[in-house]
Design a protein around this motif. Structure first.
Motif, short mmCIF file in Angstrom:
data_model
loop_
_atom_site.label_atom_id
_atom_site.label_comp_id
_atom_site.label_asym_id
_atom_site.label_seq_id
_atom_site.Cartn_x
_atom_site.Cartn_y
_atom_site.Cartn_z
N SER A 173 0.84 -1.19 0.00
CA SER A 173 0.00 0.00 0.00
C SER A 173 0.88 1.25 0.00
O SER A 173 2.06 1.18 0.35
CB SER A 173 -0.90 0.00 1.23
OG SER A 173 -0.10 0.20 2.39
N PRO A 174 0.32 2.40 -0.36
CA PRO A 174 1.09 3.64 -0.32
C PRO A 174 1.64 3.94 1.08
O PRO A 174 2.76 4.45 1.21
CB PRO A 174 0.09 4.71 -0.75
CG PRO A 174 -0.87 3.97 -1.63
CD PRO A 174 -0.98 2.60 -1.01
N ASP A 175 0.87 3.62 2.12
CA ASP A 175 1.36 3.83 3.48
C ASP A 175 2.57 2.95 3.78
O ASP A 175 3.53 3.38 4.42
CB ASP A 175 0.26 3.57 4.50
CG ASP A 175 -0.81 4.64 4.51
OD1 ASP A 175 -0.52 5.77 4.05
OD2 ASP A 175 -1.93 4.35 4.95
N THR A 176 2.53 1.72 3.30
CA THR A 176 3.66 0.81 3.50
C THR A 176 4.89 1.32 2.75
O THR A 176 6.01 1.26 3.27
CB THR A 176 3.30 -0.61 3.05
OG1 THR A 176 2.16 -1.05 3.78
CG2 THR A 176 4.46 -1.57 3.26
N ILE A 177 4.69 1.84 1.56
CA ILE A 177 5.80 2.41 0.78
C ILE A 177 6.44 3.56 1.55
O ILE A 177 7.67 3.67 1.61
CB ILE A 177 5.32 2.88 -0.61
CG1 ILE A 177 4.90 1.69 -1.47
CG2 ILE A 177 6.38 3.71 -1.32
CD1 ILE A 177 6.04 0.80 -1.91
N LYS A 178 5.62 4.40 2.16
CA LYS A 178 6.15 5.53 2.93
C LYS A 178 6.96 5.04 4.13
O LYS A 178 8.01 5.59 4.45
CB LYS A 178 5.02 6.44 3.39
CG LYS A 178 4.40 7.21 2.24
CD LYS A 178 3.22 8.04 2.70
CE LYS A 178 2.54 8.69 1.51
NZ LYS A 178 1.33 9.41 1.88
N VAL A 179 6.48 3.99 4.78
CA VAL A 179 7.23 3.42 5.91
C VAL A 179 8.56 2.84 5.42
O VAL A 179 9.61 3.04 6.06
CB VAL A 179 6.39 2.34 6.63
CG1 VAL A 179 7.22 1.54 7.61
CG2 VAL A 179 5.19 2.97 7.31
N SER A 202 14.46 3.12 4.79
CA SER A 202 15.67 3.13 3.96
C SER A 202 16.53 4.34 4.25
O SER A 202 17.76 4.28 4.14
CB SER A 202 15.32 3.06 2.48
OG SER A 202 14.76 4.28 2.04
N ARG A 203 15.90 5.46 4.62
CA ARG A 203 16.67 6.67 4.93
C ARG A 203 17.25 6.61 6.34
O ARG A 203 18.38 7.03 6.57
CB ARG A 203 15.80 7.91 4.79
CG ARG A 203 15.48 8.27 3.35
CD ARG A 203 14.79 9.61 3.25
NE ARG A 203 13.52 9.64 3.97
CZ ARG A 203 12.33 9.37 3.45
NH1 ARG A 203 12.24 9.04 2.18
NH2 ARG A 203 11.24 9.44 4.18
N GLN A 204 16.49 6.11 7.30
CA GLN A 204 16.92 6.12 8.69
C GLN A 204 17.82 4.95 9.06
O GLN A 204 18.63 5.06 9.98
CB GLN A 204 15.70 6.14 9.61
CG GLN A 204 14.91 7.43 9.51
CD GLN A 204 13.65 7.39 10.37
OE1 GLN A 204 13.41 6.45 11.11
NE2 GLN A 204 12.84 8.43 10.26
N TYR A 205 17.66 3.84 8.37
CA TYR A 205 18.42 2.63 8.70
C TYR A 205 19.05 2.03 7.44
O TYR A 205 18.69 0.91 7.03
CB TYR A 205 17.53 1.61 9.39
CG TYR A 205 16.86 2.13 10.63
CD1 TYR A 205 17.58 2.28 11.82
CD2 TYR A 205 15.53 2.51 10.61
CE1 TYR A 205 16.98 2.77 12.96
CE2 TYR A 205 14.92 3.01 11.75
CZ TYR A 205 15.65 3.14 12.92
OH TYR A 205 15.04 3.63 14.04
N PRO A 206 19.98 2.71 6.81
CA PRO A 206 20.60 2.17 5.58
C PRO A 206 21.35 0.87 5.83
O PRO A 206 21.54 0.08 4.90
CB PRO A 206 21.53 3.29 5.11
CG PRO A 206 21.77 4.12 6.32
CD PRO A 206 20.54 4.00 7.17
#
Length: 74
Positions: free
Chosen positions: A5-11, A16-20
């Motif tokens: 879902s779009p919400d899952t994509i946002k999560v 990916s940004r916070q925990y590379p």
């Protein structure tokens, strides 16, 4: 693969940004599994190929999620 879902994509984009390091770990696991394929017996090849495919799809999804999130934002 089931479309998130779009919400899952946002999560996933935030992840990916916070925990590379998580993406790096998934990629290294994928590469390890891929390198092991030629050395497996015939009974384990299909399972390992499936594991490689899933790891690659999840890694790609997490890696591209910021781009996907940007596209879905109005």
């Amino acid at each position: 693969m089931k479309r998130p879902s779009p919400d899952t994509i946002k999560v996933l984009a935030a992840l990916s940004r916070q925990y590379p390091a998580l993406l790096e770990w998934l990629d290294s696991w994928y590469r390890h599994e891929l390198e092991q394929l030629p050395n497996l017996g015939s009974e384990n090849v299909a399972r390992s190929q499936g594991r490689c495919q899933v790891l690659k799809e999840v890694s790609d999804l997490i890696e591209k999620s910021p781009e996907y999130a940007a596209q879905s934002t109005p």
